[in-house]
Scaffold this active site. Structure first.
Site, PDB file in Angstrom:
ATOM      1  N   CYS A  34       5.973  -4.268   6.112  1.00  0.00           N
ATOM      2  CA  CYS A  34       5.713  -5.403   5.291  1.00  0.00           C
ATOM      3  C   CYS A  34       5.841  -6.802   5.848  1.00  0.00           C
ATOM      4  O   CYS A  34       5.362  -7.785   5.838  1.00  0.00           O
ATOM      5  CB  CYS A  34       6.910  -5.555   3.988  1.00  0.00           C
ATOM      6  SG  CYS A  34       6.829  -4.010   3.105  1.00  0.00           S
TER       7      CYS A  34
HETATM    8  C1  BEZ Z   1       7.975  -0.846   5.781  1.00  0.00           C
HETATM    9  O1  BEZ Z   1       7.451  -1.930   5.253  1.00  0.00           O
HETATM   10  O2  BEZ Z   1       8.059  -0.815   6.828  1.00  0.00           O
HETATM   11  C2  BEZ Z   1       8.278   0.355   4.906  1.00  0.00           C
HETATM   12  C3  BEZ Z   1       8.561  -0.032   3.557  1.00  0.00           C
HETATM   13  C4  BEZ Z   1       8.901   0.960   2.925  1.00  0.00           C
HETATM   14  C5  BEZ Z   1       9.058   2.283   3.054  1.00  0.00           C
HETATM   15  C6  BEZ Z   1       8.463   2.507   4.453  1.00  0.00           C
HETATM   16  C7  BEZ Z   1       8.152   1.586   5.136  1.00  0.00           C
END
Ligand code: BEZ
Length: 212
Positions: free
Chosen positions: A45
């Site tokens: 994200c």
């Molecule tokens: C991420 O943004 O890296 C992420 C968010 C939730 C679960 C797994 C990865």
């Protein structure tokens, strides 16, 4: 269930990193991209928000406003936005909604209980100026989205909204386009005076008209 194409994107009021907002007021007469994030302080994200911030001029060139959503609170968003600026080289320059009670996520079908009962999936909604949904995408948490593809779809949608054309596989601005099958050859002759190539009666290729 997620919203379907052609449905009206529901309005909402929310707290965001740019202050309280009314979604429809924020969009005004622009196109919109609403996209959700599973959670704050997560690696994928973080890269996505930095990428959208860097692409903001490209969205603006297409009369499109972007807005992110995560189910964490405003204090976390504010703190996370410092990490985004530090690590991605571009500070957040669009609102990130704090949907702590998951009301908007629920309305838009951004929570898929078999993926996670609490976190949103990576949803994308492209919304036209009349507030109808023109594209939905759902990505898993482990895969960052390709925002160049979102821009490409906006180009295609705006072109199709202005001209009786569709865009072929892997099309990008400047490539030839397809005359809509609903247009007769007689109508096509007035709409596409430079002509077209008929590969099949239902597959007529012409040069891309200008996107205004
Ligand atoms: C991420 O943004 O890296 C992420 C968010 C939730 C679960 C797994 C990865």
């Amino acid at each position: 269930m997620t919203l379907q194409l052609g449905e009206v994107a529901p309005n909402f009021k929310a707290d965001s990193t740019d202050g309280p907002l009314d979604f429809y007021e924020y969009l005004g007469s622009s196109w919109g991209v609403l996209f959700s994030h599973p959670a704050d302080f997560t690696p994928v994200c973080t890269t996505e928000l930095g990428r959208v911030a860097a692409l903001k001029p490209e969205f603006e060139n297409r009369n499109t406003k972007v807005i992110g959503l995560s189910v964490d609170g405003l204090a976390d968003h504010t703190s996370w936005s410092r990490d985004i600026a530090e690590t991605q080289g571009t500070a957040l320059n669009f609102p990130l909604i704090a949907d702590q009670n998951r009301k908007i996520a629920g309305t838009y079908g951004m929570i898929h209980p078999n993926a996670s009962s609490t976190l949103t999936v990576r949803s994308v909604f492209i919304i036209a100026p009349d507030k109808t949904v023109k594209l939905t995408l759902t990505y898993p948490a482990s895969t960052g989205r390709n925002f160049d593809e979102i821009l490409r779809v906006i180009d295609s949608l705006q072109l199709s909204a202005q001209h009786s054309v569709a865009t072929p596989a892997d099309w990008k601005v400047g490539d030839d386009v397809i005359i809509s099958p609903s247009i007769s050859d007689d109508e096509a002759a007035s709409k596409f005076p430079l002509g077209w190539k008929t590969l099949k009666p239902y597959l007529r290729i012409t040069a891309q008209p200008t996107i205004n």
